[in-house]
Design an enzyme around this catalytic site. Structure first.
Site, PDB file in Angstrom:
ATOM      1  N   HIS A  38       0.401  -1.260  -0.105  1.00 27.76           N
ATOM      2  CA  HIS A  38      -0.139   0.239   0.683  1.00 27.76           C
ATOM      3  C   HIS A  38       0.967   1.380  -0.083  1.00 27.76           C
ATOM      4  O   HIS A  38       0.332   2.402   0.554  1.00 27.76           O
ATOM      5  CB  HIS A  38      -0.909  -0.089   1.387  1.00 27.76           C
ATOM      6  CG  HIS A  38      -1.887  -1.132   1.211  1.00 27.76           C
ATOM      7  ND1 HIS A  38      -2.463  -1.568   0.239  1.00 27.76           N
ATOM      8  CD2 HIS A  38      -1.570  -2.191   2.675  1.00 27.76           C
ATOM      9  CE1 HIS A  38      -2.934  -3.196   1.097  1.00 27.76           C
ATOM     10  NE2 HIS A  38      -2.345  -3.520   1.780  1.00 27.76           N
ATOM     11  N   CYS A  39       2.121   1.587  -0.775  1.00 29.18           N
ATOM     12  CA  CYS A  39       2.675   2.549  -0.647  1.00 29.18           C
ATOM     13  C   CYS A  39       3.323   2.710   1.012  1.00 29.18           C
ATOM     14  O   CYS A  39       3.464   3.983   0.993  1.00 29.18           O
ATOM     15  CB  CYS A  39       2.346   3.702  -1.318  1.00 29.18           C
ATOM     16  SG  CYS A  39       1.829   3.277  -3.053  1.00 29.18           S
ATOM     17  N   ALA A  40       3.341   1.938   1.165  1.00 27.85           N
ATOM     18  CA  ALA A  40       3.737   2.045   3.305  1.00 27.85           C
ATOM     19  C   ALA A  40       5.048   0.807   3.436  1.00 27.85           C
ATOM     20  O   ALA A  40       4.184   0.514   4.194  1.00 27.85           O
ATOM     21  CB  ALA A  40       2.761   2.151   3.811  1.00 27.85           C
TER      22      ALA A  40
END
Ligand SMILES: Cc1ncc(COP(=O)(O)O)c(C=O)c1O
Length: 416
Positions: free
Chosen positions: A371-373
């Protein structure tokens, strides 16, 4: 908050406004859309607004001295005023249209960052940030010699605020923090963080990508100096976002992108920037997406952000209940009173991507991955998570279906 709370949204009625939610997939299954943290769907009212502009009132804004351009300019500036009202900004000049949260944060990191950061200064981020609120600061640090420090999270996914005073030093110039974590759903105490950051003279940027669509927002009361969000996560079109900033800060900042519209005068030996907000809106702005965002805001206001927050909380509570009964599911993030309508989890023995694919067979759309984290996942010690994220048009029955489909996924996976 419990699932017993009275729901003030007539969800069945609301869903009729969303063509995609009432259509069937090619395999005949109904769509159960639980990927709202990635992007939301659009109601007919927003789609109609787009069709209307393109059909009857479309020209470029500001530059044309003709009736049609005036019409479009009026709609575009009305949209800015709607955004101003939605976030309770003092003036429309503080509302900059960008192409999304990512661009809004890059604007601040480039313009404010390059003008205000020097070697040895510190930028404080948190372990739960989206890459969009990490990479622009890493780039700013590389350009200026500033150093990035990290506010850690506790095991329950809440920020370790007791470490804030230790991390905030005379060198801290910027604290950039998500209002709501896009993975854990953690709602961060922005007001408290801003108060403590301001006490040592730092500025605060709130990444409101997962806040603005779901929780009431009053930028003047909040305490942050900059707030960034995207239109497409709140019923609006893609390609439009907002940066709100305190007027005195925006006025002191150099222009970001250079080009048409952002200038007052250009000579062979230089240029003078335009006044706000044009100074930060170089080139042709996202005219129709901004007008669509205005229509989305009308729709959200009619439903009421308090009602939206309450409904999503009810769905998250139900998801916690339902998923707790599926063996081997580990819920991530804080307890319900500290989280929004984002519920991430892992399923023992099944990779998050397989979970998402097996749920897709039931017509359920969730997101799986980092999740782009990535730094957050490194902190959690897991490569990927499954994420169900709700909006006000989701129903308790859809949450129940998620539970049933997960049980089935486990059976299928064991057999396979
Ligand atoms: C917390 C957060 N910040 C920033 C972004 C980036 O938003 P956009 O891709 O709309 O620029 C996202 C996207 O999911 C997000 O969840």
């Amino acid at each position: 908050m419990s699932t017993q709370l009275r729901d003030t949204i007539d969800v069945e009625q609301v869903r009729k406004d969303f063509p995609i939610l009432t259509s069937l997939r090619p395999d005949g299954k109904s769509l159960v859309y639980l990927d709202n943290a990635a992007t939301t769907q659009r109601p007919r009212q927003v789609i109609d607004a787009l069709v209307d502009v393109y059909s009857t009132r479309y020209a470029n804004v500001h530059r044309g001295i003709h009736w049609l351009s005036d019409q479009t300019t009026d709609l575009f500036e009305e949209a800015r005023e709607k955004v101003r009202g939605f976030i309770h900004a003092a003036t429309p000049e503080e509302v900059i249209f960008t192409h999304g949260t990512t661009e809004s944060i890059n604007l601040v990191a480039r313009s404010w960052g390059d003008a205000n950061l020097k070697a040895g200064d510190e930028i404080l981020l948190t372990e739960l940030e989206h890459h969009s609120n990490i990479v622009p600061w890493q780039q700013a640090a590389a350009r200026t010699g500033a150093v990035i420090r990290w506010l850690p999270i506790a095991d329950d996914g809440r920020l370790r605020l007791e470490m804030l005073d230790e991390l905030l030093t005379a060198r801290t110039k910027m604290v950039a923090v998500a209002g709501v974590s896009n993975v854990l759903g953690t709602v961060n105490p922005i007001g408290e963080i801003a108060k403590r950051a301001h006490a040592i003279g730092a500025k605060v940027l709130m990444d409101a990508a997962q806040w603005a669509p779901h929780l009431p927002i009053d930028v003047q009361a909040l305490g942050a100096d900059f707030v960034a969000f995207s239109g497409h996560r709140m019923l609006g079109p893609t390609g439009v976002g907002v940066l709100w900033g305190r007027r005195e800060l925006l006025e002191a900042m150099p222009a970001f992108l250079g080009g048409g519209s952002m200038i007052r005068r250009v000579r062979k030996d230089g240029f003078e920037p335009a006044e706000l907000p044009a100074k930060f809106e170089a080139g042709t702005p996202p005219i129709v997406p901004a007008i669509g965002l205005g229509a989305a805001i009308d729709y959200l206001n009619a439903i009421g952000l308090d009602n939206i927050a309450r409904h999503e909380h009810m769905l998250a509570a139900r998801a916690h209940e339902v998923l707790s009964t599926v063996g081997g599911v580990q819920l991530l993030g804080p307890s319900l009173e500290h989280k929004s309508g984002i519920v991430s989890f892992t399923v023992e023995g099944i990779h998050a991507h397989d979970v998402a694919q097996l749920l897709d067979r039931h017509g359920i759309a969730i997101r799986a991955g980092h999740h782009c984290a990535m730094p957050l996942h490194q902190r959690l010690g897991i490569p990927a998570t499954s994420r169900a994220s709700f909006y006000f048009y989701n129903t308790p029955a859809e949450v129940d279906l998620l539970g049933v489909a997960l049980q089935d996924a486990k059976r299928v996976f064991r057999r396979g």
